[in-house]
Design an enzyme around this catalytic site. Structure first.
Site, PDB file in Angstrom:
ATOM      1  N   HIS A   1       0.881  -1.168   0.000  1.00 56.10           N
ATOM      2  CA  HIS A   1       0.000   0.000   0.000  1.00 56.10           C
ATOM      3  C   HIS A   1       0.918   1.217   0.000  1.00 56.10           C
ATOM      4  O   HIS A   1       1.995   1.188   0.608  1.00 56.10           O
ATOM      5  CB  HIS A   1      -0.819   0.133   1.281  1.00 56.10           C
TER       6      HIS A   1
ATOM      7  N   ASP B   1       2.241   1.967   3.449  1.00 65.07           N
ATOM      8  CA  ASP B   1       3.186   1.071   4.140  1.00 65.07           C
ATOM      9  C   ASP B   1       4.602   1.461   3.790  1.00 65.07           C
ATOM     10  O   ASP B   1       5.510   1.289   4.590  1.00 65.07           O
ATOM     11  CB  ASP B   1       3.131  -0.410   3.717  1.00 65.07           C
TER      12      ASP B   1
ATOM     13  N   GLU C   1     -10.894  -7.132  -4.090  1.00 70.17           N
ATOM     14  CA  GLU C   1     -10.636  -8.168  -3.073  1.00 70.17           C
ATOM     15  C   GLU C   1     -11.806  -8.255  -2.098  1.00 70.17           C
ATOM     16  O   GLU C   1     -11.980  -7.382  -1.247  1.00 70.17           O
ATOM     17  CB  GLU C   1      -9.347  -7.814  -2.324  1.00 70.17           C
TER      18      GLU C   1
ATOM     19  N   GLU D   1      -8.943 -13.893  -0.826  1.00 70.04           N
ATOM     20  CA  GLU D   1      -8.164 -14.131   0.398  1.00 70.04           C
ATOM     21  C   GLU D   1      -8.872 -15.158   1.286  1.00 70.04           C
ATOM     22  O   GLU D   1     -10.066 -15.036   1.567  1.00 70.04           O
ATOM     23  CB  GLU D   1      -7.986 -12.800   1.143  1.00 70.04           C
TER      24      GLU D   1
ATOM     25  N   HIS E   1     -10.792 -14.001   4.402  1.00 74.64           N
ATOM     26  CA  HIS E   1     -11.996 -13.252   4.045  1.00 74.64           C
ATOM     27  C   HIS E   1     -13.106 -14.220   3.640  1.00 74.64           C
ATOM     28  O   HIS E   1     -14.279 -14.005   3.953  1.00 74.64           O
ATOM     29  CB  HIS E   1     -11.716 -12.288   2.899  1.00 74.64           C
TER      30      HIS E   1
ATOM     31  N   ASP F   1      -4.722 -13.954  -2.024  1.00 78.01           N
ATOM     32  CA  ASP F   1      -4.054 -13.508  -0.813  1.00 78.01           C
ATOM     33  C   ASP F   1      -4.041 -14.722   0.103  1.00 78.01           C
ATOM     34  O   ASP F   1      -5.074 -15.133   0.655  1.00 78.01           O
ATOM     35  CB  ASP F   1      -4.797 -12.323  -0.175  1.00 78.01           C
TER      36      ASP F   1
ATOM     37  N   ASP G   1     -10.234 -11.540  11.383  1.00 73.98           N
ATOM     38  CA  ASP G   1      -9.335 -11.725  10.249  1.00 73.98           C
ATOM     39  C   ASP G   1      -7.925 -11.841  10.853  1.00 73.98           C
ATOM     40  O   ASP G   1      -7.201 -10.860  10.941  1.00 73.98           O
ATOM     41  CB  ASP G   1      -9.451 -10.479   9.356  1.00 73.98           C
TER      42      ASP G   1
ATOM     43  N   ASP H   1      -5.355 -13.453   9.835  1.00 74.61           N
ATOM     44  CA  ASP H   1      -4.276 -13.375   8.835  1.00 74.61           C
ATOM     45  C   ASP H   1      -3.070 -14.242   9.191  1.00 74.61           C
ATOM     46  O   ASP H   1      -1.922 -13.778   9.162  1.00 74.61           O
ATOM     47  CB  ASP H   1      -3.797 -11.919   8.675  1.00 74.61           C
TER      48      ASP H   1
ATOM     49  N   ASP I   1      -0.627 -12.450   2.314  1.00 73.38           N
ATOM     50  CA  ASP I   1      -1.226 -11.377   3.117  1.00 73.38           C
ATOM     51  C   ASP I   1      -1.426 -11.964   4.519  1.00 73.38           C
ATOM     52  O   ASP I   1      -2.545 -12.272   4.935  1.00 73.38           O
ATOM     53  CB  ASP I   1      -2.549 -10.918   2.491  1.00 73.38           C
TER      54      ASP I   1
HETATM   55  C1  XLS Z   1      -7.355  -6.552   4.641  1.00 74.69           C
HETATM   56  C2  XLS Z   1      -6.942  -6.830   3.265  1.00 74.69           C
HETATM   57  C3  XLS Z   1      -5.818  -5.931   2.765  1.00 74.69           C
HETATM   58  C4  XLS Z   1      -5.750  -5.988   1.265  1.00 74.69           C
HETATM   59  C5  XLS Z   1      -5.005  -4.852   0.648  1.00 74.69           C
HETATM   60  O1  XLS Z   1      -8.041  -7.336   5.274  1.00 74.69           O
HETATM   61  O2  XLS Z   1      -6.612  -8.169   3.151  1.00 74.69           O
HETATM   62  O3  XLS Z   1      -4.625  -6.281   3.341  1.00 74.69           O
HETATM   63  O4  XLS Z   1      -5.176  -7.178   0.824  1.00 74.69           O
HETATM   64  O5  XLS Z   1      -5.564  -3.635   0.955  1.00 74.69           O
HETATM   65 NI    NI Z   2      -5.663  -9.050   1.470  1.00 75.72          NI
HETATM   66 NI    NI Z   3      -7.317  -9.527   5.018  1.00 74.16          NI
END
Ligand code: XLS
Ligand code: NI
Ligand code: NI
Length: 437
Positions: free
Chosen positions: A101, A104, A232, A268, A271, A296, A307, A309, A339
């Site tokens: 991003h 970041d 996404e 993802e 998600h 992702d 989430d 991750d 991700d």
């Molecule tokens: C957040 C998303 C984010 C996207 C990019 O939950 O996964 O990281 O991949 O903005």
């Molecule tokens: Ni993502």
């Molecule tokens: Ni995410």
């Protein structure tokens, strides 16, 4: 500059018998699987946000991450220093791609003009490191959710000033992605959604989001950016309802507003689970519209509702992902983008290596298993045979859209009550898959 990870050499393939935690057990970049190297199948990508910029806080506690390269000044100089660290990591790991991003990689300035300048300065450093290492940009994106100006959303904010600010930010992020040779550009609807319908005109917000994305499409053509846009899906978090809730709702939105030709989906895992779907479901439904672009790669915790991750280590999960990807003929511009973040308790820099090595090995195994299942062919023939009745004349007429209810009635009158059902053999198929896992 001294190395950020002086104790880590280039991660090599040690094979399944290796007991060295800093070696790959299964990912062997140059090994051929079905006529293509593992590297080209998997197109691994490291994310800048979780790996280099996430302090590992959670809703109940501050960040724990030990990141000696971060002086916590939020300065441009530190951001530029961090670029070297990031590329040292990615190069040692041997991942061919990364993703970021805007915020970041570079700090927000006092004005948007200053933020643009900061991004340009970091982009120059990124370009140098890309050229030095050969690591490429999988996709770029804009952070339209962290700053408090985006409290009500960005492209779906009721405040036009915010909408305009978001447009300016995406415009710049697209330019920089293009300059860095990014292979795609992602839209994840950070706060594009609502917390209560008492204050929300949903139809108007969706119209605004579509208008915003159409401007992005126009700008993409204007600057000659050839890569795909990804959208996404995610159903909630931070808002109660996100407009990009799952693959089917994204596809419906894109079709409704004439955007589908310009977008693919970036799916993802965590998600998908928040949406109450399996990853495989989201991948298959995207493939059905010829719209699967990238993944992702992460996973949630089955007992924690967020989430989270986490890095993917479940071989069934990676096998299913790779079966989908092989079935669609492989990833082209997309990749397996981690991700994912290390746990708050895994606060040392070395944990970043363990996490990525594990994810890459899990996907390498998934690839090999999925390839073997496809070579074996029994699973695919079972599925095909299950629809054998459709190969009849009536089946063909229905599938070509030429049949009527009268035709069905005639068939039903002749055939009488149904005696032709056969078992779905779920357990047998689960056992079959286990022969390979
Ligand atoms: C957040 C998303 C984010 C996207 C990019 O939950 O996964 O990281 O991949 O903005
Ligand atoms: Ni993502
Ligand atoms: Ni995410």
């Amino acid at each position: 500059m001294a190395e950020a990870f002086p104790d880590v050499k280039k991660i090599v393939y040690g094979g399944p018998k290796s007991r060295n935690p800093l070696e790959f057990k299964h990912y062997n970049a140059t090994e051929m699987v079905g006529g293509k190297t593992m590297k080209d199948h998997l197109r691994f990508s490291v994310v800048y946000w979780h790996t280099f910029s996430n302090p590992l806080g959670d809703p109940f506690g501050m960040g724990t991450a030990l990141r000696p390269w971060d002086d916590n000044s939020g300065s441009l100089a530190n951001a530029i220093k961090k670029v070297k660290v990031a590329f040292e990591f990615i190069e040692k790991l041997g991942a061919p791609y990364y993703a970021f991003h805007d915020r970041d990689v570079s700090p927000e300035g006092a004005t948007i003009q200053e933020s643009h300048k900061n991004l340009d300065a970091v982009a120059r450093a990124l370009k140098e490191e890309q050229d030095r290492t050969g690591v490429k940009l999988l996709w770029g994106t804009a952070n339209l959710f962290s700053n408090k100006r985006f409290m009500h959303g960005a492209a779906t904010s009721p405040n036009l000033d915010v909408f305009a600010f978001a447009g300016a930010q995406v415009k710049k992020a697209m330019e920089v992605t293009h300059e860095l040779g990014g292979e795609g550009y992602t839209f994840w609807g950070g706060r594009e959604g609502y917390s209560t319908l008492w204050n929300t005109d949903m139809k108007r917000e969706l119209d605004h989001l579509a208008a915003f994305l159409h401007m992005a499409v126009d700008y993409k053509k204007q600057i000659g950016f050839a890569g795909p846009f990804y959208i996404e899906p995610k159903p909630m978090e931070p808002t109660k309802h996100q407009y990009d809730s799952d693959a089917e709702s994204c596809l419906n939105f894109l079709r409704t507003y004439g955007l589908l030709p310009y977008f693919k989906l970036n799916i993802e895992t965590n998600h998908a689970s928040l949406a109450g779907h399996e990853m495989e479901h989201e991948l298959r439904i995207s493939m059905a519209s010829d719209a699967l672009g990238s993944i992702d790669a992460n996973t949630g915790d089955p007992l924690v509702g967020w989430d989270t991750d986490q890095f993917p280590t479940d071989i069934y999960l990676t096998t299913k992902c790779m079966l989908c990807i092989l079935d669609m003929g492989g990833l082209t511009t997309g990749g397996v983008n981690f991700d994912a973040k290390v746990r708050r308790e895994s606060f040392e820099p070395i944990d970043l290596f363990h996490a990525h090595i594990g994810g890459m090995d899990a996907f390498a195994r998934g690839l090999k298993i999925a390839h073997a299942i496809r070579e074996d062919g029994r699973l695919a023939s079972f599925v095909k045979d299950r629809y054998a009745s459709w190969n009849s004349d009536l089946g063909k007429t229905v599938e070509s859209g030429k049949a009527s209810f009268a035709d069905l009635e005639a068939h039903a009158f002749k055939a009488g009550d149904v005696t032709s059902n056969v078992s779905g053999r779920q357990e047998m198929l689960e056992n079959l898959v286990n022969e390979f896992v």
